[in-house]
Motif scaffolding. Structure first.
Motif, PDB file in Angstrom:
ATOM      1  N   GLU A 195       0.849  -1.194   0.000  1.00  0.00           N
ATOM      2  CA  GLU A 195       0.000   0.000   0.000  1.00  0.00           C
ATOM      3  C   GLU A 195       0.886   1.247   0.000  1.00  0.00           C
ATOM      4  OE1 GLU A 195      -3.714  -0.595   2.651  1.00  0.00           O
ATOM      5  OE2 GLU A 195      -2.176  -1.884   3.548  1.00  0.00           O
ATOM      6  N   LYS A 196       1.804   1.285  -0.895  1.00  0.00           N
ATOM      7  CA  LYS A 196       2.802   2.350  -0.893  1.00  0.00           C
ATOM      8  C   LYS A 196       2.210   3.706  -1.268  1.00  0.00           C
ATOM      9  CE  LYS A 196       7.076  -0.245  -1.395  1.00  0.00           C
ATOM     10  NZ  LYS A 196       8.350  -0.392  -2.130  1.00  0.00           N
ATOM     11  N   VAL A 197       2.807   4.734  -0.680  1.00  0.00           N
ATOM     12  CA  VAL A 197       2.397   6.116  -0.931  1.00  0.00           C
ATOM     13  C   VAL A 197       3.450   6.800  -1.788  1.00  0.00           C
ATOM     14  CG1 VAL A 197       1.931   8.356   0.119  1.00  0.00           C
ATOM     15  CG2 VAL A 197       1.142   6.263   1.241  1.00  0.00           C
ATOM     16  N   THR A 198       3.004   7.435  -2.852  1.00  0.00           N
ATOM     17  CA  THR A 198       3.881   8.250  -3.701  1.00  0.00           C
ATOM     18  C   THR A 198       3.645   9.717  -3.366  1.00  0.00           C
ATOM     19  OG1 THR A 198       3.845   6.635  -5.503  1.00  0.00           O
ATOM     20  CG2 THR A 198       4.481   8.894  -6.066  1.00  0.00           C
ATOM     21  N   PHE A 199       4.721  10.435  -3.115  1.00  0.00           N
ATOM     22  CA  PHE A 199       4.641  11.852  -2.752  1.00  0.00           C
ATOM     23  C   PHE A 199       4.663  12.702  -4.018  1.00  0.00           C
ATOM     24  CE2 PHE A 199       7.062  15.466  -0.369  1.00  0.00           C
ATOM     25  CZ  PHE A 199       5.918  16.236  -0.351  1.00  0.00           C
ATOM     26  N   ILE A 200       3.571  13.403  -4.275  1.00  0.00           N
ATOM     27  CA  ILE A 200       3.497  14.340  -5.405  1.00  0.00           C
ATOM     28  C   ILE A 200       3.688  15.745  -4.858  1.00  0.00           C
ATOM     29  CG2 ILE A 200       2.038  15.299  -7.223  1.00  0.00           C
ATOM     30  CD1 ILE A 200       0.622  12.630  -7.416  1.00  0.00           C
ATOM     31  N   GLN A 201       4.768  16.401  -5.254  1.00  0.00           N
ATOM     32  CA  GLN A 201       5.075  17.743  -4.765  1.00  0.00           C
ATOM     33  C   GLN A 201       4.598  18.792  -5.767  1.00  0.00           C
ATOM     34  OE1 GLN A 201       8.739  18.437  -2.492  1.00  0.00           O
ATOM     35  NE2 GLN A 201       9.451  16.421  -3.166  1.00  0.00           N
ATOM     36  N   LEU A 202       3.786  19.702  -5.286  1.00  0.00           N
ATOM     37  CA  LEU A 202       3.283  20.815  -6.090  1.00  0.00           C
ATOM     38  C   LEU A 202       4.179  22.031  -5.874  1.00  0.00           C
ATOM     39  CD1 LEU A 202      -0.551  20.415  -5.458  1.00  0.00           C
ATOM     40  CD2 LEU A 202       0.857  19.410  -7.255  1.00  0.00           C
ATOM     41  N   PRO A 203       3.942  23.133  -6.584  1.00  0.00           N
ATOM     42  CA  PRO A 203       4.776  24.324  -6.388  1.00  0.00           C
ATOM     43  C   PRO A 203       4.770  24.827  -4.952  1.00  0.00           C
ATOM     44  CG  PRO A 203       3.481  24.518  -8.396  1.00  0.00           C
ATOM     45  CD  PRO A 203       2.973  23.308  -7.676  1.00  0.00           C
ATOM     46  N   THR A 204       5.711  25.693  -4.633  1.00  0.00           N
ATOM     47  CA  THR A 204       5.837  26.220  -3.272  1.00  0.00           C
ATOM     48  C   THR A 204       4.676  27.115  -2.893  1.00  0.00           C
ATOM     49  OG1 THR A 204       8.241  26.146  -3.472  1.00  0.00           O
ATOM     50  CG2 THR A 204       7.349  27.508  -1.714  1.00  0.00           C
ATOM     51  N   ASP A 205       4.210  27.957  -3.828  1.00  0.00           N
ATOM     52  CA  ASP A 205       3.199  28.941  -3.455  1.00  0.00           C
ATOM     53  C   ASP A 205       1.811  28.311  -3.375  1.00  0.00           C
ATOM     54  OD1 ASP A 205       1.485  30.120  -6.046  1.00  0.00           O
ATOM     55  OD2 ASP A 205       3.388  29.180  -6.583  1.00  0.00           O
ATOM     56  N   ALA A 206       1.054  28.751  -2.376  1.00  0.00           N
ATOM     57  CA  ALA A 206      -0.240  28.156  -2.069  1.00  0.00           C
ATOM     58  C   ALA A 206      -1.250  28.312  -3.195  1.00  0.00           C
ATOM     59  CB  ALA A 206      -0.790  28.769  -0.782  1.00  0.00           C
ATOM     60  N   ASP A 207      -1.224  29.444  -3.899  1.00  0.00           N
ATOM     61  CA  ASP A 207      -2.191  29.668  -4.967  1.00  0.00           C
ATOM     62  C   ASP A 207      -2.074  28.603  -6.054  1.00  0.00           C
ATOM     63  OD1 ASP A 207      -3.104  31.918  -3.670  1.00  0.00           O
ATOM     64  OD2 ASP A 207      -1.822  33.285  -4.786  1.00  0.00           O
ATOM     65  N   GLN A 230      -0.775  25.599  -5.707  1.00  0.00           N
ATOM     66  CA  GLN A 230      -1.191  24.319  -5.129  1.00  0.00           C
ATOM     67  C   GLN A 230      -2.706  24.167  -5.222  1.00  0.00           C
ATOM     68  OE1 GLN A 230       0.293  24.097  -1.085  1.00  0.00           O
ATOM     69  NE2 GLN A 230       2.250  24.970  -1.709  1.00  0.00           N
ATOM     70  N   ARG A 231      -3.399  25.193  -4.762  1.00  0.00           N
ATOM     71  CA  ARG A 231      -4.858  25.156  -4.763  1.00  0.00           C
ATOM     72  C   ARG A 231      -5.402  25.005  -6.176  1.00  0.00           C
ATOM     73  NH1 ARG A 231      -8.164  29.190  -5.768  1.00  0.00           N
ATOM     74  NH2 ARG A 231     -10.375  28.990  -5.189  1.00  0.00           N
ATOM     75  N   GLN A 232      -4.825  25.729  -7.111  1.00  0.00           N
ATOM     76  CA  GLN A 232      -5.297  25.677  -8.495  1.00  0.00           C
ATOM     77  C   GLN A 232      -5.148  24.272  -9.075  1.00  0.00           C
ATOM     78  OE1 GLN A 232      -2.994  27.802 -11.474  1.00  0.00           O
ATOM     79  NE2 GLN A 232      -4.876  28.572 -12.404  1.00  0.00           N
ATOM     80  N   GLN A 233      -4.008  23.628  -8.821  1.00  0.00           N
ATOM     81  CA  GLN A 233      -3.784  22.291  -9.377  1.00  0.00           C
ATOM     82  C   GLN A 233      -4.696  21.253  -8.725  1.00  0.00           C
ATOM     83  OE1 GLN A 233       0.275  20.997 -10.018  1.00  0.00           O
ATOM     84  NE2 GLN A 233       0.979  23.080 -10.395  1.00  0.00           N
ATOM     85  N   MET A 234      -4.953  21.408  -7.427  1.00  0.00           N
ATOM     86  CA  MET A 234      -5.867  20.486  -6.756  1.00  0.00           C
ATOM     87  C   MET A 234      -7.283  20.637  -7.288  1.00  0.00           C
ATOM     88  SD  MET A 234      -4.581  20.581  -2.793  1.00  0.00           S
ATOM     89  CE  MET A 234      -2.914  20.078  -2.319  1.00  0.00           C
ATOM     90  N   ILE A 235      -7.697  21.877  -7.541  1.00  0.00           N
ATOM     91  CA  ILE A 235      -9.035  22.113  -8.079  1.00  0.00           C
ATOM     92  C   ILE A 235      -9.144  21.561  -9.501  1.00  0.00           C
ATOM     93  CG2 ILE A 235     -10.622  23.914  -8.870  1.00  0.00           C
ATOM     94  CD1 ILE A 235      -9.839  25.545  -6.427  1.00  0.00           C
TER      95      ILE A 235
END
Length: 432
Positions: A74-86, A88-93
């Motif tokens: 059940e391995k977890v892969t870490f996906i790192q988004l950009p540093t700035d919060a805006d 991050q939020r945009q890519q998650m949406i």
């Protein structure tokens, strides 16, 4: 960058409830998100992903590796988004709007919970499976929407004032400033020292991104104002808000805040402080561990943020873990969320990365306080912190705040005009 969110759902008129501005989305009688969440089935085991902003501490992969050793299937892969919060939020949406299963567990800024829950982008969680009673109450509240749990508190955050103890002491300053005027006066004394040649007084996060929303809200709250009231209504065209914005804009104009600081995000300010360019810095607790490894080691301490007439108020920060509604292997995801947000993991993040834990007893542990002397200050910062606007239309709200605050900082608008325009923008955004 100015973010305008494409809304996947058309929502009805906002309702003010429980201190939140919430929007009834969908066709069900109880508001859509709450309706579907009760039937969430946490089934399926296998690989998942953990999605968060760029890890500057190096600790996240270590914690994930520990999980992966214990759960090889059940391995977890870490996906790192950009540093700035805006960003991050945009890519998650974007991931949610396409109903992609690429993202499983999301590390959400605490202020995003309402928006993501209202749009049914994240699942309601089984509240009894998380040790919420052992956590700081303001932190727990950030993980709820309409009284239901939609995220697991993983870390908190409170703004701190970092200051050069060696320089203040040499200048005859015996305690850190409690007000903005005291900070300015202390800077004047320090800058007379030969060792302070070329140094600037103060910086925070003033680039046009989420950090600017945080710093604006702190200035307004620390001057006795509010950005939005308990019902989500904006109140920025006020004398108190003007005093807060005047402090920021006036400080840039008179050089208290260096002009280059209008380009600063968290890391820019940290590096400037560590390299000896700043006497005072507003930043998060993660900076402490990194600064102790720099040439500033042993030469700095932290204090509460200053305000207009006394200690100010931080914006409440931190990150919560949420489960994407479109993810696979949700049984694994739920177990990983418990593991990653556990008190044991919180202790690791505290020790190795200075991340503020959500658990009350870690702040009261005498041995930890001896090792991390900033903990009592941080606890008070969190308990006195004021949340940023907890509104469903957060993208539009933060974008408007950034736009108008930046205009005032750079001199393209007066504080008075910027706040009038911001009041109009926020009224329009929160009425949608």
């Amino acid at each position: 960058m100015k973010i305008r969110t494409t809304r996947a759902l058309q929502c009805s008129t906002a309702l003010a409830a429980a201190g939140l501005l919430v929007t009834a989305c969908g066709s069900s009688g109880d508001g859509g998100a709450g309706a579907s969440a009760g039937s969430t089935s946490f089934q399926g085991r296998g690989p998942i992903t953990y999605v968060a902003g760029k890890d500057t501490s190096g600790v996240v992969p270590k914690v994930i590796d520990r999980w992966n050793r214990l759960h090889p299937k059940e391995k977890v892969t870490f996906i790192q988004l950009p540093t700035d919060a805006d960003s991050q939020r945009q890519q998650m949406i974007q991931n949610a709007e396409t109903k992609s299963d690429a993202y499983t567990v999301l590390s959400l800024d605490v202020v995003w919970t309402s928006e993501f829950a209202a749009h049914q982008w994240i699942d309601r969680l089984p509240e009894k499976q998380f040790p919420l009673r052992t956590m700081l109450k303001p932190v727990v509240e950030t993980a709820k929407y309409r009284g239901n749990l939609y995220a697991a508190p993983a870390s908190s955050d409170g703004g701190l004032l970092y200051y050069r103890t060696d320089l203040l002491k040499k200048a005859g300053v015996t305690r850190p400033p409690a007000t903005w005027s005291e900070m300015t006066a202390d800077c004047a004394k320090v800058k007379k020292l030969p060792e302070a040649k070329g140094m600037s007084c103060y910086a925070g996060q003033f680039q046009k991104y989420e950090g600017l929303t945080v710093n604006f809200a702190e200035a307004v709250n620390s001057a006795g104002g509010v950005v939005t009231d308990a019902n989500g209504r904006p109140h920025v065209d006020t004398p108190e808000a003007k005093k807060g914005l005047d402090f920021l804009a006036g400080s840039v104009k008179d050089g208290t805040i260096p002009k280059e600081a209008v380009t600063y995000q968290e890391e820019d300010g940290r590096q400037a402080f560590q390299s000896g360019k700043l006497i005072f810095l507003r930043n998060w607790p993660y900076v402490y561990a990194l600064a102790e490894k720099s040439k500033a080691a042993g030469k700095f301490a932290v204090a509460p943020l200053p305000g207009l007439n006394g200690p100010g108020s931080s914006s409440l920060g931190g990150h919560n873990l949420a489960l994407s509604s479109f993810a696979k292997n949700k049984a694994t995801a739920l177990d990983f969320m418990k593991f990653f947000s556990s008190e044991d993991s919180a202790g690791t993040f505290l020790r190795d990365a200075s991340l503020a834990p959500p658990y009350t007893d870690l702040y009261d542990n005498a041995s930890l306080v001896k090792q991390y002397p900033y903990l009592p200050v941080l606890k008070q910062s969190i308990l006195r912190a004021v949340p940023r606007p907890r509104v469903v239309q957060y993208g539009d709200v933060t974008s408007a705040i950034q736009q108008e605050t930046y205009a005032a900082l750079t001199g393209s608008k007066s504080s008075t005009q910027a706040l009038k325009d911001l009041q109009n923008d926020l009224q329009h955004a929160t009425a949608q």
